[in-house]
Design an enzyme around this catalytic site. Structure first.
Site, PDB file in Angstrom:
ATOM      1  N   PHE A  88       0.811  -1.236  -0.119  1.00 37.55           N
ATOM      2  CA  PHE A  88       0.185   0.157   0.230  1.00 37.55           C
ATOM      3  C   PHE A  88       0.886   1.341   0.077  1.00 37.55           C
ATOM      4  CE2 PHE A  88       0.889  -1.115   4.393  1.00 37.55           C
ATOM      5  CZ  PHE A  88       1.185   0.298   5.258  1.00 37.55           C
ATOM      6  N   CYS A  89       0.190   2.424  -0.458  1.00 37.32           N
ATOM      7  CA  CYS A  89       0.873   3.660  -0.360  1.00 37.32           C
ATOM      8  C   CYS A  89      -0.197   4.718  -0.154  1.00 37.32           C
ATOM      9  CB  CYS A  89       1.841   3.921  -1.783  1.00 37.32           C
ATOM     10  SG  CYS A  89       0.749   3.987  -3.056  1.00 37.32           S
ATOM     11  N   THR A  90       0.189   6.101  -0.385  1.00 39.07           N
ATOM     12  CA  THR A  90      -0.821   7.022   0.098  1.00 39.07           C
ATOM     13  C   THR A  90      -1.800   7.049  -0.874  1.00 39.07           C
ATOM     14  OG1 THR A  90       1.245   8.484   0.710  1.00 39.07           O
ATOM     15  CG2 THR A  90      -0.762   9.435   0.581  1.00 39.07           C
TER      16      THR A  90
END
Length: 332
Positions: free
Chosen positions: A176-178
């Site tokens: 996951f990331c922003t």
């Protein structure tokens, strides 16, 4: 201005005419009072901008009329004040820099997982959950039980994969990331490296916070964002963190109460990394900003050379602060 709408957007798409889009896009943003930065490259578009609800709606409609830029992935959040000072449209080689040639999310990518299904996936003990963001982002918030690669930039992520992940051992990997864009490339990279089951959070953390109720959430802390809000809470409102103007690290109210904190000059993360020359430059910049604030102006710097040097100082101090932070954690 009433409540400001902040729009993070991206789309991987073949844009052979990306250079010709720059000027009309910039003109549209400026005429609508939209601030922020958009990146254009042959592989697509990426960025975060802010403006009124009408202005953002019109921007998305304008983009949808351009070849390939319909159905852009976007997330909306809100702020009481404008989080950006300028309006920019930049031409780049990549819309998110990983530094590995040949990685194309349009050809191969991980399996998208909706926010509503994310908790079930990452609760599976056979799934390795990896946070693809930078160390200073992870420090203020991440998912429960997520692995922190301790990277200072996204360029370091491939090296982390080669050193710590193994397709034979890690059968299921979730990332996951922003906002989702870094995972487009990180999952594509893992697939290229032979990993079979690779998943990523569709829409990123911001979409998860928007759609998953806080009482059901597995997110812990706040989410770092790349604008003047610094971080947002689970309600996607400005969080409790501020940012050191010298090194750009997120800082708490407790850290601001430290003797090491001087507004615009230093904080506990970077005080040992700043030279006397830098300190004097930061002090002068802060003085100019305070004077501009009294006049009701936004100080963005009239001396181009000083602005460029300030940016170099910020990057250098951020790097040193991150190294210091990593060493501190490793030595525990």
């Amino acid at each position: 201005m009433s409540q400001v709408v902040v729009c993070a957007l991206y789309k991987f798409v073949s844009l052979p005419n990306f250079e010709s889009i720059q000027k009309p896009l910039l003109a549209h943003m400026e005429s609508a009072g939209i601030k922020g930065t958009l990146l254009l490259a042959s592989e697509g578009i990426n960025g975060t901008v802010a403006g009124s609800q009408l202005a953002i709606d019109n921007l998305l409609q304008w983009l949808a009329k351009q070849d390939g830029l319909d159905s852009i992935v976007h997330k909306l959040s809100f702020d009481e004040t404008m989080p950006f000072y300028r309006t920019k449209v930049k031409l780049k080689k990549e819309i998110v820099t990983m530094g590995v040639e040949g990685i194309d999310p349009l050809k191969v990518v991980g399996t998208y997982v909706k926010p509503k299904d994310w908790n079930q996936l990452i609760s599976d003990p056979e799934v390795l959950l990896v946070d693809t963001r930078n160390e200073y982002e992870v420090q203020i918030g991440t998912f429960k039980n997520a692995v922190d690669p301790k990277t200072d930039t996204f360029r370091e992520f491939p090296a982390y994969v080669k050193e710590h992940l193994d397709p034979a051992k890690h059968k299921k990997v979730a990332m996951f990331c922003t906002g989702g864009i870094r995972c487009e490339k990180s999952t594509a990279y893992l697939k290229e490296q032979g990993f079979d089951e690779v998943y990523h959070l569709e829409g990123g953390v911001l979409k998860y916070l928007e759609e998953v109720k806080q009482e059901e959430s597995l997110w812990e802390g706040e989410c770092f964002v790349f604008d003047n809000r610094v971080a947002v809470n689970h309600a996607l409102e400005k969080g409790q963190y501020d940012q050191c103007n010298a090194c750009r690290m997120p800082i708490t109210e407790l850290e601001k109460a430290s003797e090491a904190f001087v507004q615009g000059v230093s904080c506990p993360h970077c005080i040992d990394n700043i030279s006397e020359k830098q300190r004097q430059r930061f002090e002068e910049r802060e003085r100019q900003m305070q004077l501009a604030a009294k006049r009701g102006e936004a100080h963005i710097g009239s001396d181009v050379g000083a602005v460029i040097q300030s940016r170099r100082d910020n990057k250098e101090n951020l790097k040193k602060s991150q190294v210091k932070l990593n060493n501190k954690k490793y030595n525990k």
